[in-house]
Write a protein that holds these residues in place. Structure first.
Motif, mmCIF file in Angstrom:
data_model
loop_
_atom_site.group_PDB
_atom_site.id
_atom_site.type_symbol
_atom_site.label_atom_id
_atom_site.label_comp_id
_atom_site.label_asym_id
_atom_site.label_seq_id
_atom_site.Cartn_x
_atom_site.Cartn_y
_atom_site.Cartn_z
ATOM 1 N N ARG A 450 0.832 -1.212 0.000
ATOM 2 C CA ARG A 450 0.000 0.000 0.000
ATOM 3 C C ARG A 450 0.867 1.264 0.000
ATOM 4 O O ARG A 450 0.549 2.245 -0.668
ATOM 5 C CB ARG A 450 -0.927 0.005 1.215
ATOM 6 C CG ARG A 450 -2.028 -1.046 1.135
ATOM 7 C CD ARG A 450 -2.968 -0.931 2.318
ATOM 8 N NE ARG A 450 -3.983 -1.966 2.294
ATOM 9 C CZ ARG A 450 -5.248 -1.782 2.647
ATOM 10 N NH1 ARG A 450 -5.646 -0.599 3.069
ATOM 11 N NH2 ARG A 450 -6.119 -2.766 2.599
ATOM 12 N N VAL A 451 1.956 1.235 0.784
ATOM 13 C CA VAL A 451 2.857 2.392 0.815
ATOM 14 C C VAL A 451 3.465 2.599 -0.574
ATOM 15 O O VAL A 451 3.565 3.734 -1.063
ATOM 16 C CB VAL A 451 3.964 2.212 1.875
ATOM 17 C CG1 VAL A 451 5.015 3.319 1.758
ATOM 18 C CG2 VAL A 451 3.375 2.203 3.281
ATOM 19 N N ARG A 452 3.857 1.505 -1.243
ATOM 20 C CA ARG A 452 4.421 1.623 -2.592
ATOM 21 C C ARG A 452 3.407 2.239 -3.558
ATOM 22 O O ARG A 452 3.756 3.057 -4.408
ATOM 23 C CB ARG A 452 4.863 0.246 -3.125
ATOM 24 C CG ARG A 452 6.054 -0.352 -2.394
ATOM 25 C CD ARG A 452 6.872 -1.269 -3.284
ATOM 26 N NE ARG A 452 6.090 -2.260 -3.984
ATOM 27 C CZ ARG A 452 5.820 -3.482 -3.537
ATOM 28 N NH1 ARG A 452 6.279 -3.848 -2.355
ATOM 29 N NH2 ARG A 452 5.111 -4.336 -4.253
ATOM 30 N N LEU A 453 2.144 1.854 -3.413
ATOM 31 C CA LEU A 453 1.088 2.399 -4.276
ATOM 32 C C LEU A 453 0.928 3.905 -4.041
ATOM 33 O O LEU A 453 0.751 4.678 -4.990
ATOM 34 C CB LEU A 453 -0.231 1.658 -4.005
ATOM 35 C CG LEU A 453 -1.388 1.899 -4.970
ATOM 36 C CD1 LEU A 453 -0.986 1.614 -6.406
ATOM 37 C CD2 LEU A 453 -2.595 1.046 -4.572
ATOM 38 N N CYS A 454 1.013 4.316 -2.781
ATOM 39 C CA CYS A 454 0.936 5.751 -2.465
ATOM 40 C C CYS A 454 2.127 6.508 -3.059
ATOM 41 O O CYS A 454 1.984 7.663 -3.493
ATOM 42 C CB CYS A 454 0.906 5.966 -0.951
ATOM 43 S SG CYS A 454 -0.628 5.420 -0.179
ATOM 44 N N MET A 455 3.295 5.866 -3.087
ATOM 45 C CA MET A 455 4.486 6.502 -3.670
ATOM 46 C C MET A 455 4.290 6.739 -5.172
ATOM 47 O O MET A 455 4.729 7.753 -5.715
ATOM 48 C CB MET A 455 5.727 5.637 -3.434
ATOM 49 C CG MET A 455 6.207 5.633 -2.003
ATOM 50 S SD MET A 455 6.790 7.258 -1.481
ATOM 51 C CE MET A 455 6.784 7.032 0.306
ATOM 52 N N ILE A 456 3.622 5.788 -5.865
ATOM 53 C CA ILE A 456 3.348 5.975 -7.297
ATOM 54 C C ILE A 456 2.508 7.236 -7.496
ATOM 55 O O ILE A 456 2.756 8.037 -8.399
ATOM 56 C CB ILE A 456 2.610 4.756 -7.892
ATOM 57 C CG1 ILE A 456 3.457 3.489 -7.759
ATOM 58 C CG2 ILE A 456 2.281 5.005 -9.367
ATOM 59 C CD1 ILE A 456 2.765 2.225 -8.249
ATOM 60 N N LYS A 457 1.525 7.423 -6.614
ATOM 61 C CA LYS A 457 0.655 8.598 -6.736
ATOM 62 C C LYS A 457 1.469 9.894 -6.607
ATOM 63 O O LYS A 457 1.163 10.890 -7.262
ATOM 64 C CB LYS A 457 -0.442 8.548 -5.667
ATOM 65 C CG LYS A 457 -1.427 7.398 -5.872
ATOM 66 C CD LYS A 457 -2.423 7.275 -4.732
ATOM 67 C CE LYS A 457 -3.476 8.353 -4.774
ATOM 68 N NZ LYS A 457 -4.521 8.139 -3.756
ATOM 69 N N LEU A 458 2.522 9.864 -5.778
ATOM 70 C CA LEU A 458 3.380 11.046 -5.617
ATOM 71 C C LEU A 458 4.148 11.363 -6.900
ATOM 72 O O LEU A 458 4.548 12.514 -7.121
ATOM 73 C CB LEU A 458 4.385 10.836 -4.476
ATOM 74 C CG LEU A 458 3.894 10.987 -3.033
ATOM 75 C CD1 LEU A 458 5.047 10.798 -2.077
ATOM 76 C CD2 LEU A 458 3.242 12.336 -2.814
ATOM 77 N N LEU A 459 4.381 10.349 -7.730
ATOM 78 C CA LEU A 459 5.197 10.538 -8.930
ATOM 79 C C LEU A 459 4.400 11.032 -10.134
ATOM 80 O O LEU A 459 4.968 11.312 -11.179
ATOM 81 C CB LEU A 459 5.867 9.204 -9.325
ATOM 82 C CG LEU A 459 6.847 8.604 -8.327
ATOM 83 C CD1 LEU A 459 7.414 7.310 -8.856
ATOM 84 C CD2 LEU A 459 7.980 9.566 -8.045
ATOM 85 N N LEU A 460 3.082 11.093 -10.000
ATOM 86 C CA LEU A 460 2.260 11.392 -11.175
ATOM 87 C C LEU A 460 2.341 12.855 -11.603
ATOM 88 O O LEU A 460 2.046 13.187 -12.738
ATOM 89 C CB LEU A 460 0.803 10.991 -10.905
ATOM 90 C CG LEU A 460 0.582 9.477 -10.776
ATOM 91 C CD1 LEU A 460 -0.859 9.163 -10.455
ATOM 92 C CD2 LEU A 460 0.998 8.758 -12.055
ATOM 93 N N GLU A 461 2.742 13.742 -10.694
ATOM 94 C CA GLU A 461 2.915 15.144 -11.055
ATOM 95 C C GLU A 461 4.251 15.634 -10.528
ATOM 96 O O GLU A 461 4.653 15.277 -9.415
ATOM 97 C CB GLU A 461 1.804 16.004 -10.448
ATOM 98 C CG GLU A 461 0.453 15.875 -11.141
ATOM 99 C CD GLU A 461 -0.546 16.862 -10.551
ATOM 100 O OE1 GLU A 461 -0.170 18.044 -10.387
ATOM 101 O OE2 GLU A 461 -1.664 16.448 -10.242
ATOM 102 N N PRO A 462 4.965 16.444 -11.315
ATOM 103 C CA PRO A 462 6.227 17.005 -10.820
ATOM 104 C C PRO A 462 5.963 17.915 -9.622
ATOM 105 O O PRO A 462 5.087 18.780 -9.686
ATOM 106 C CB PRO A 462 6.755 17.811 -12.012
ATOM 107 C CG PRO A 462 6.010 17.298 -13.199
ATOM 108 C CD PRO A 462 4.673 16.859 -12.691
ATOM 109 N N VAL A 463 6.683 17.701 -8.531
ATOM 110 C CA VAL A 463 6.549 18.545 -7.341
ATOM 111 C C VAL A 463 7.925 19.067 -6.951
ATOM 112 O O VAL A 463 8.951 18.520 -7.358
ATOM 113 C CB VAL A 463 5.925 17.761 -6.151
ATOM 114 C CG1 VAL A 463 4.543 17.259 -6.514
ATOM 115 C CG2 VAL A 463 6.818 16.595 -5.728
ATOM 116 N N ASN A 464 7.934 20.129 -6.161
ATOM 117 C CA ASN A 464 9.227 20.650 -5.704
ATOM 118 C C ASN A 464 9.338 20.694 -4.183
ATOM 119 O O ASN A 464 10.353 21.100 -3.637
ATOM 120 C CB ASN A 464 9.526 22.028 -6.304
ATOM 121 C CG ASN A 464 8.352 22.978 -6.185
ATOM 122 O OD1 ASN A 464 7.588 22.908 -5.214
ATOM 123 N ND2 ASN A 464 8.196 23.863 -7.182
#
Length: 539
Positions: A450-464
């Motif tokens: 589940r944590v890995r799945l949440c990490m994918i969601k973080l990668l979907l948009e460039p953030v700073n």
């Protein structure tokens, strides 16, 4: 002390492990290691007597006390924190009654020369020695030390246990186990609900205690500091190393290299034998040699090479859009709940590219400050986000908030936009959700998945600006290392709340300490910060 003989566990036609044998000696401090699903927690439950093996036995001497802290547990309400922790000494009343009963029996018996009479004398002596070794006059002081060490405040002692979260109740249970001073202590992920200071206190307690400990943990620094022996569960069997975790890794690598060489040599011999058989099977003069090689192949036991986790999580954050020079500025920030201040007058500036840790005991305001930065809660003072700040946020409950009825693929498909929609399967594969794994429903995923799945969601948009609140809970050691490397390579600003010292070491260069209602800035890494804290406490 505790003997494990020929343990075999089978279920659903699968053998988890077979003919496992080892001994837990007095004062042993053992790390139980192996990949997820290898059977570590099952083995710990069998040692604790809460689960039975298919075959084999665990032998525990009658006078040996074994205590077990599971990962998940049901707790009872109805007592205060102090009263519940004091239950650790309830067994002493039973011991006292047992000693009285045995002394009464000795006073009435007259078979002084019999073996049973001598055995009773010996038992009275053993139990009495154990009973009187515990100084009951100081038990309240011992309870107090344990609760304070595990992060409770004195004002918490009189509060009902029902007012506390599951993580704090786990601490109460851990305090009870430690206070019982068992001969063998079994711990399954004990640091998951502890903060950095409490972990340090637990380490010191275990190191200075005479009890034997068997622990499962994904906290590398913790197991390296407390253990002196490593038992690895792999391919249904165990390997026993008289070495702490970091040394075990080196020895395991050497063992696998030797196995690979033996396997390669054997495969070469097999190929040569088969070639000889094929070449001379119709040749009369070679009949005996051919038959010998056939029999040799039939009887041959193939060398096994230990499994190696070759699944590679490829984690790389997208390049950052440029933010202003100061992504987060706090000026006189404070927060209270029900009139009780969590912290007040916090002022700091986080510069672009900073990688900072929020550290301190649980309940001192680390997650509260994160929520204030995310504008999820109201607060006193001023919190400003810099120009063009784009936030990627992993909350403590992010994994729990996933829609359990969606599949892994649907979870990402529902939020992906633009070109990334064409690469969803590649992205899932990079996070070890390739093929059929992507069709699993969220409700069947483990905590780490589940944590890995949440990490994918973080990668979907460039953030700073990445804000991660306890991102390593439920992650195995390998995945933590990959996440740490990705965060080191991340060219934006990072705020991380974590109690994992090994994870923070070499990642953060600034620490904001939350405690006593204040937020203090330390311009150093986590190790230097902890050394300064230790020196302060000793002075």
């Amino acid at each position: 002390m505790v003997s494990v003989d020929g343990l075999t566990v089978e279920f659903g036609g699968t053998t988890l492990f077979k003919d496992v044998s080892f001994v837990i000696n007095p004062k042993d401090r053992i790390a139980l290691m192996g990949k997820n699903g290898a059977g570590k927690s099952t083995l710990l439950k069998i040692l604790a007597g809460v689960r039975q093996p298919t075959r084999g036995a665990v032998s525990v001497p009658k006078d040996c006390t074994v205590c077990y802290l599971p990962q998940h547990m049901m707790t009872h309400d109805g007592r205060t924190v102090f009263e519940e922790a004091s239950q650790a000494f309830a067994h002493l009343k039973e011991m006292e009654a047992e000693i009285d009963a045995m002394n009464n029996e000795l006073a009435t018996r007259t078979d002084y020369e019999s073996d049973s009479y001598m055995a009773l004398i010996e038992k009275v002596a053993t139990v009495s020695e154990k009973f009187y070794a515990i100084d009951m006059t100081h038990f309240e002081e011992d309870v107090e030390k344990a609760l304070l060490g595990l992060g409770f405040k004195r004002e918490d002692f009189s509060r009902p246990t029902s007012e506390f979260s599951g993580g704090w109740r786990m601490r109460i249970e851990l305090a009870k186990l430690l206070l019982q001073n068992p001969d063998v202590l079994l711990l399954d992920e004990p640091t998951n609900h502890l903060d950095i200071e409490s972990i340090g206190w637990l380490e010191d307690f275990i190191i200075n205690s005479p009890m034997a400990v068997v622990v499962i943990s994904h906290d590398r620094r913790f197991i390296d500091n407390i253990t002196t022996r490593t038992i690895e569960v792999t391919l249904g069997r165990i390997y026993d190393y008289k070495a702490r975790y970091s040394h075990y890794l080196e020895l395991r690598k050497e063992r696998r290299q030797q196995q690979q060489k033996q396997f390669d040599d054997q495969q070469k011999q097999i190929a040569e034998a088969r070639e000889f058989i094929e070449r001379f099977k119709g040749t009369y003069s070679k009949t005996y040699q051919v038959q010998s090689k056939v029999k040799w192949l039939e009887k041959l036991e193939i060398v096994e090479v230990d499994e190696e986790d070759t699944s590679a999580l490829r984690l790389k954050f997208p390049p950052c859009p440029r933010s202003g020079s100061y992504p987060v500025t706090a000026d006189g920030v404070g927060k209270s709940y029900d009139g009780q201040p969590v912290f007040s007058n916090a002022s700091f500036m986080i510069e672009r590219g900073d990688k900072v840790a929020f550290a301190g005991r649980n309940g001192e305001g680390k997650s509260t400050m994160v929520k204030a930065i995310m504008n999820e809660i109201s607060h006193d003072g001023t919190l400003k986000l810099g120009h063009n700040v784009r936030i990627g946020y992993f909350a403590q409950n992010s994994a729990a908030l996933l829609d359990e009825e969606l599949t892994v693929f649907q979870t990402i498909d529902d939020i992906a936009v633009g070109d990334v929609r064409l690469k969803i399967r590649d992205l899932l594969g990079a996070f070890m959700f390739g093929g059929e794994e992507g069709q699993k429903k969220v409700k069947v995923l483990s905590g780490g998945e589940r944590v890995r799945l949440c990490m994918i969601k973080l990668l979907l948009e460039p953030v700073n600006l990445l804000i991660l609140d306890e991102p390593t809970n439920h992650l195995d050691l390998k995945t933590k290392d990959i996440l740490k490397q990705a965060l080191n390579d991340f060219d934006g600003t990072l705020i991380v709340v974590s109690h994992d010292r090994d994870f923070l070491d070499g990642l953060v260069t600034k620490v904001y300490e939350f405690g006593d209602g204040r937020v203090r800035e330390h311009l150093c890494g986590i190790n230097e910060f902890l050394e300064k804290k230790k020196a302060e406490q000793q002075s």
